[in-house]
Design a protein around this motif. Structure first.
Motif, PDB file in Angstrom:
ATOM      1  N   HIS A  21       0.754  -1.247   0.084  1.00  0.00           N
ATOM      2  CA  HIS A  21      -0.050  -0.170   0.098  1.00  0.00           C
ATOM      3  C   HIS A  21       0.940   1.279   0.158  1.00  0.00           C
ATOM      4  O   HIS A  21       0.792   2.179  -0.655  1.00  0.00           O
ATOM      5  CB  HIS A  21      -0.987  -0.026   1.320  1.00  0.00           C
ATOM      6  CG  HIS A  21      -2.297  -0.665   1.078  1.00  0.00           C
ATOM      7  ND1 HIS A  21      -3.185  -0.099   0.473  1.00  0.00           N
ATOM      8  CD2 HIS A  21      -2.597  -1.897   1.648  1.00  0.00           C
ATOM      9  CE1 HIS A  21      -4.232  -0.976   0.660  1.00  0.00           C
ATOM     10  NE2 HIS A  21      -3.958  -2.142   1.375  1.00  0.00           N
ATOM     11  N   GLY A  22       1.938   1.374   0.756  1.00  0.00           N
ATOM     12  CA  GLY A  22       2.796   2.532   0.948  1.00  0.00           C
ATOM     13  C   GLY A  22       3.529   2.766  -0.398  1.00  0.00           C
ATOM     14  O   GLY A  22       3.440   3.909  -0.685  1.00  0.00           O
ATOM     15  N   ILE A  23       4.037   1.888  -1.104  1.00  0.00           N
ATOM     16  CA  ILE A  23       4.587   2.118  -2.308  1.00  0.00           C
ATOM     17  C   ILE A  23       3.573   2.675  -3.469  1.00  0.00           C
ATOM     18  O   ILE A  23       3.791   3.591  -4.019  1.00  0.00           O
ATOM     19  CB  ILE A  23       5.116   0.757  -3.007  1.00  0.00           C
ATOM     20  CG1 ILE A  23       6.116   0.173  -2.040  1.00  0.00           C
ATOM     21  CG2 ILE A  23       5.636   1.135  -4.343  1.00  0.00           C
ATOM     22  CD1 ILE A  23       6.550  -1.193  -2.314  1.00  0.00           C
ATOM     23  N   ILE A  24       2.362   2.225  -3.289  1.00  0.00           N
ATOM     24  CA  ILE A  24       1.587   2.567  -4.455  1.00  0.00           C
ATOM     25  C   ILE A  24       0.989   3.946  -3.974  1.00  0.00           C
ATOM     26  O   ILE A  24       0.901   4.667  -4.994  1.00  0.00           O
ATOM     27  CB  ILE A  24       0.218   1.289  -4.255  1.00  0.00           C
ATOM     28  CG1 ILE A  24       0.633   0.251  -4.789  1.00  0.00           C
ATOM     29  CG2 ILE A  24      -0.706   2.034  -5.134  1.00  0.00           C
ATOM     30  CD1 ILE A  24      -0.304  -1.070  -4.059  1.00  0.00           C
ATOM     31  N   LEU A  25       0.689   4.076  -2.942  1.00  0.00           N
ATOM     32  CA  LEU A  25       0.313   5.530  -2.398  1.00  0.00           C
ATOM     33  C   LEU A  25       1.447   6.567  -2.886  1.00  0.00           C
ATOM     34  O   LEU A  25       0.814   7.757  -3.336  1.00  0.00           O
ATOM     35  CB  LEU A  25       0.006   5.548  -0.776  1.00  0.00           C
ATOM     36  CG  LEU A  25      -1.421   5.113  -0.621  1.00  0.00           C
ATOM     37  CD1 LEU A  25      -1.558   4.559   1.000  1.00  0.00           C
ATOM     38  CD2 LEU A  25      -2.546   5.711  -1.078  1.00  0.00           C
ATOM     39  N   ARG A  26       2.601   6.138  -2.654  1.00  0.00           N
ATOM     40  CA  ARG A  26       3.717   7.190  -2.927  1.00  0.00           C
ATOM     41  C   ARG A  26       3.692   7.374  -4.453  1.00  0.00           C
ATOM     42  O   ARG A  26       3.966   8.355  -4.918  1.00  0.00           O
ATOM     43  CB  ARG A  26       5.012   6.542  -2.436  1.00  0.00           C
ATOM     44  CG  ARG A  26       6.241   7.471  -2.666  1.00  0.00           C
ATOM     45  CD  ARG A  26       7.368   7.127  -3.625  1.00  0.00           C
ATOM     46  NE  ARG A  26       7.830   5.781  -3.301  1.00  0.00           N
ATOM     47  CZ  ARG A  26       8.452   5.091  -4.367  1.00  0.00           C
ATOM     48  NH1 ARG A  26       8.679   5.716  -5.678  1.00  0.00           N
ATOM     49  NH2 ARG A  26       9.045   3.894  -4.073  1.00  0.00           N
ATOM     50  N   LEU A  27       3.515   6.226  -5.201  1.00  0.00           N
ATOM     51  CA  LEU A  27       3.590   6.489  -6.715  1.00  0.00           C
ATOM     52  C   LEU A  27       2.232   7.257  -7.195  1.00  0.00           C
ATOM     53  O   LEU A  27       2.598   8.017  -8.031  1.00  0.00           O
ATOM     54  CB  LEU A  27       3.353   5.104  -7.175  1.00  0.00           C
ATOM     55  CG  LEU A  27       4.504   4.045  -7.080  1.00  0.00           C
ATOM     56  CD1 LEU A  27       3.968   2.718  -7.905  1.00  0.00           C
ATOM     57  CD2 LEU A  27       5.731   4.662  -7.674  1.00  0.00           C
ATOM     58  N   VAL A 182      11.753  -3.163  -8.234  1.00  0.00           N
ATOM     59  CA  VAL A 182      12.095  -1.849  -9.058  1.00  0.00           C
ATOM     60  C   VAL A 182      11.479  -1.657 -10.332  1.00  0.00           C
ATOM     61  O   VAL A 182      10.618  -0.755 -10.764  1.00  0.00           O
ATOM     62  CB  VAL A 182      13.420  -1.449  -8.816  1.00  0.00           C
ATOM     63  CG1 VAL A 182      13.639   0.003  -9.745  1.00  0.00           C
ATOM     64  CG2 VAL A 182      13.991  -1.341  -7.635  1.00  0.00           C
ATOM     65  N   LYS A 183      11.601  -2.758 -11.029  1.00  0.00           N
ATOM     66  CA  LYS A 183      11.341  -2.937 -12.368  1.00  0.00           C
ATOM     67  C   LYS A 183       9.787  -2.633 -12.582  1.00  0.00           C
ATOM     68  O   LYS A 183       9.102  -1.995 -13.398  1.00  0.00           O
ATOM     69  CB  LYS A 183      11.932  -4.145 -13.100  1.00  0.00           C
ATOM     70  CG  LYS A 183      11.350  -4.653 -14.570  1.00  0.00           C
ATOM     71  CD  LYS A 183      11.905  -5.794 -15.138  1.00  0.00           C
ATOM     72  CE  LYS A 183      10.895  -6.455 -15.623  1.00  0.00           C
ATOM     73  NZ  LYS A 183      10.679  -7.862 -15.484  1.00  0.00           N
ATOM     74  N   HIS A 184       9.083  -3.414 -11.552  1.00  0.00           N
ATOM     75  CA  HIS A 184       7.541  -3.561 -11.607  1.00  0.00           C
ATOM     76  C   HIS A 184       7.005  -2.097 -11.049  1.00  0.00           C
ATOM     77  O   HIS A 184       6.121  -1.704 -11.643  1.00  0.00           O
ATOM     78  CB  HIS A 184       6.885  -4.788 -10.786  1.00  0.00           C
ATOM     79  CG  HIS A 184       7.255  -5.996 -11.611  1.00  0.00           C
ATOM     80  ND1 HIS A 184       8.170  -6.614 -11.194  1.00  0.00           N
ATOM     81  CD2 HIS A 184       6.343  -6.256 -12.555  1.00  0.00           C
ATOM     82  CE1 HIS A 184       7.914  -8.004 -12.444  1.00  0.00           C
ATOM     83  NE2 HIS A 184       6.872  -7.572 -13.092  1.00  0.00           N
ATOM     84  N   ILE A 185       7.673  -1.689 -10.127  1.00  0.00           N
ATOM     85  CA  ILE A 185       7.151  -0.425  -9.481  1.00  0.00           C
ATOM     86  C   ILE A 185       7.296   0.665 -10.704  1.00  0.00           C
ATOM     87  O   ILE A 185       6.574   1.636 -10.769  1.00  0.00           O
ATOM     88  CB  ILE A 185       8.089   0.147  -8.109  1.00  0.00           C
ATOM     89  CG1 ILE A 185       7.790  -0.896  -7.161  1.00  0.00           C
ATOM     90  CG2 ILE A 185       7.849   1.534  -7.878  1.00  0.00           C
ATOM     91  CD1 ILE A 185       8.877  -0.852  -5.932  1.00  0.00           C
TER      92      ILE A 185
END
Ligand code: TPP
Ligand code: SF4
Ligand code: MG
Lengths: 246, 352
Positions: A21-27, A182-185
């Motif tokens: 969730h944290g990564i997605i919200l940052r994106l 990283v690639k997927h992010i």
């Protein structure tokens, strides 16, 4: 020189360490900033660990009942549009929220091709309530309501929301991303941008599902949880774009 | 302005638009459907938003989304549709969102019937959804009242930041009466609406207006509503022996019944609540030297009668409270008249 700076509009959150969730919200925060939509966006929140996103992007957000975000977003968008307001309405919902209890709201908004952006976070369980089986739970996966592993003959098979919408409805965009490495992010960010840009270009409905690690309910260390997404979840849930309307 | 002969459900829809309604979401259900059908062509004509939703859960959530964005939002339904909306009413109450529900009551539990009834009294007056909240509930008894009540419904909803229910009835929605349609209203600026800027939402508004009446939606706010919104029609209360309490179409009939009883020299009185939440307790407070109260309603087991008894107690009226629960439809004048006589003759047993 800073190598990386957090987007200025991203506030502190209380998600578990290693949570997708944290990564997605940052994106999402980065994308909103990059597209200059800080004073145009309304985050329409589902119930689940997405409740942690209340206030996280600053500005306007709205907490819905469990599963109803697509209906709320529909009313909000149509009304503000009728008032000549150019707004960016984003729903942020769990897999249970958008694809189980809210399946009707989600599919009907897609069916009508509402000009909204739907983000749904697939962590293959009901995380907020302590890790029960979701329609996204993998075959054989253990949850608190499938303690011996999910028996799909009894419970039904894993649900594929973006594919379902892409194959049935005349929408602008349907995709699945992952935030396991990283690639997927980097790819996920591109999907987010398209899904938001489509709305601003009045192209219609966009949905992105994110495969998202839930170390807490999976009982894994964050690194192992990311590995589980890469090695197990992506087999059932292929990452990619299923519908891109030009 | 000249009066026009209009059907209840269509008249109320037009009056809603004149009262500023600029967003509607709903799902068809008899006996409310004509309102939705009317709005489906009339709203686009006025440049307002109409949406036929997939069900009533979506309808109320669309209304919620529009209301928080500044709309004067409306939904209309009956029986089963109203049950589906209860979750949404509770959430709207939690957020103190103003909206209007037109409930054209059909009689009955489950699928019920298409007959008229007042079986949603508890649901609307006592909350319906989970949690502890109230809605303001208007109870029209004529097509003109339907129009007048919905015309002002958003002003009231926005003033107190609560949901407003227009508690109509199947027969009222279906019947035609002479109506004087009010003019289109200038919408006052509500002062807040979520719009993406993060500057004009309710939270920001609340910060700026802390303590303003508009935000006191719990406790004190509800007490203020009880004080402000006391409205009823009365007949013969000064010297009444028994007082009938009845709202909506049965209330209208009860007044006719009381008039006929008076012609026979029987001192009947009537309180016809125009709102049932807040309950017109000031009408009960006025009563002196009465022998009893009679609730006339088209429920099966009695719903409003419980409030009649509670307010009688509150104002120290130590009198029996009787119930005439007609079930589906609407009682005729003679039925109400005869029930009154039967009570007066000591043939009925009080329920409280
Ligand atoms: C009507 C209703 N039923 C049940 C709940 C309890 N509940 C809260 S979150 C949730 C599941 C959330 O799962 P998901 O949408 O996948 O989000 P996650 O927490 O996994 O991110 C449930 C069942 C609720 N809030 N409302
Ligand atoms: S429970 Fe799972 S989804 Fe929820 S915050 Fe923790 S890791 Fe994230
Ligand atoms: Mg989940």
């Amino acid at each position: 020189m800073a190598l990386y700076e957090l987007p200025t509009n991203l506030k502190k959150h209380s998600l578990c360490p290693g949570c997708g969730h944290g990564i997605i919200l940052r994106l999402i925060a980065e994308t909103i900033e990059e597209l200059g939509l800080q004073d145009k966006k309304i985050l329409v929140l589902g119930v689940g660990c997405s409740c942690n996103a209340n206030g996280i992007l600053g500005g306007d957000d709205f907490q819905c009942a469990h599963g109803r975000a697509s209906a709320v977003a529909t009313g909000m968008k149509l009304y503000l549009e009728s008032q000549g307001k150019d707004v960016c309405i984003i729903t942020y919902q769990g897999d249970g929220d958008a694809g189980v209890i809210g399946l009707a709201e989600t599919l009907n908004a897609a069916y009508r091709n509402e000009n909204i952006t739907v983000f749904t976070i697939n962590n293959s369980n009901f995380a907020m309530t302590g890790g029960q089986m979701s329609w996204t739970t993998l075959a054989g996966q253990k949850t608190t309501t499938s303690v011996n592993g999910r028996d799909c003959a009894y419970t039904g098979n894993p649900i594929h929301l973006p594919e379902m919408i892409a194959s049935q409805f005349d929408v602008a965009y349907a995709a699945r991303a992952s935030v396991c490495d990283v690639k997927h992010i980097t790819q996920a960010k591109k999907f987010i941008k398209k899904a938001i840009q489509n709305q601003m270009d009045k192209k219609g409905y966009s949905i992105v599902e994110f495969l998202s690690q839930c170390p807490t309910n999976w009982g894994m260390a964050p690194v192992d949880a990311a590995k589980y997404v890469a090695e197990k979840m992506t087999v059932e849930y292929p990452v990619g774009e299923f519908k891109v309307k030009e | 302005m000249a009066k026009k002969l209009l059907k209840g459900n269509e008249a109320v829809a037009e009056a809603a638009l004149r009262g500023g309604c600029d967003f509607f979401a709903g799902y068809p259900i008899t006996p409310s459907t004509e309102a939705l059908e009317y709005l489906s062509w009339r709203m686009p004509e006025l440049g307002r938003v109409f949406i036929q939703a997939e069900n009533e859960i979506a309808s109320i959530n669309m209304v919620t989304g529009a209301a928080v964005a500044g709309a004067r939002a409306l939904t209309a339904t009956s029986g089963p549709g109203g049950s589906l909306m209860c979750e949404g009413f509770s959430y709207a109450a939690r957020m103190a969102l103003p909206y209007v529900l037109l409930n054209v009551q059909r009689w009955g539990t489950g699928l019920g019937t298409l007959d008229s009834g007042q079986t949603d009294y508890f649901k609307e007056v006592k909350g319906g959804g989970h949690g502890d909240y109230r809605s303001i509930v208007y109870t029209p008894a004529s097509v003109q009242e339907l129009c007048d009540m919905i015309y002002n419904a958003w002003d009231v909803a926005e003033k107190y930041m609560v949901g407003v229910v227009i508690l109509s009835e199947a027969y009222l929605g279906q019947m035609m009466e002479q109506v004087e349609m009010p003019p289109f209203k200038e919408r006052p600026d509500r002062g807040w609406a979520i719009d993406g800027t993060g500057l004009t939402g309710m939270g920001e508004f609340a910060k700026k207006t802390k303590g303003a009446d508009g935000m006191k939606v719990k406790g004190e706010g509800y007490e203020q509503i009880k004080e402000d919104l006391q409205d009823w029609e009365e007949y013969g209360l000064d010297d009444a022996e028994y007082v009938i309490v009845s709202f909506g179409l049965p209330g209208r009939i009860s007044i006719d019944a009381a008039k006929q009883l008076r012609e026979e020299g029987i001192k009947a009185g009537v309180i016809r609540p125009k709102l049932v939440w807040p309950f017109p307790e000031k009408a009960i407070a006025k009563l002196k030297n009465i022998k009893g109260l009679i609730s006339v309603e088209t429920s099966d087991y009695g719903q409003m009668v419980e409030d009649v008894a509670l307010y009688a107690k509150k104002y120290g009226l130590n009198v029996p409270v009787y119930l005439y629960a007609h079930g589906k439809g609407v009682p005729g004048v003679r039925i109400v008249r005869d029930f009154y006589k039967s009570v007066a003759a000591g043939n009925e047993k009080e329920v409280f």
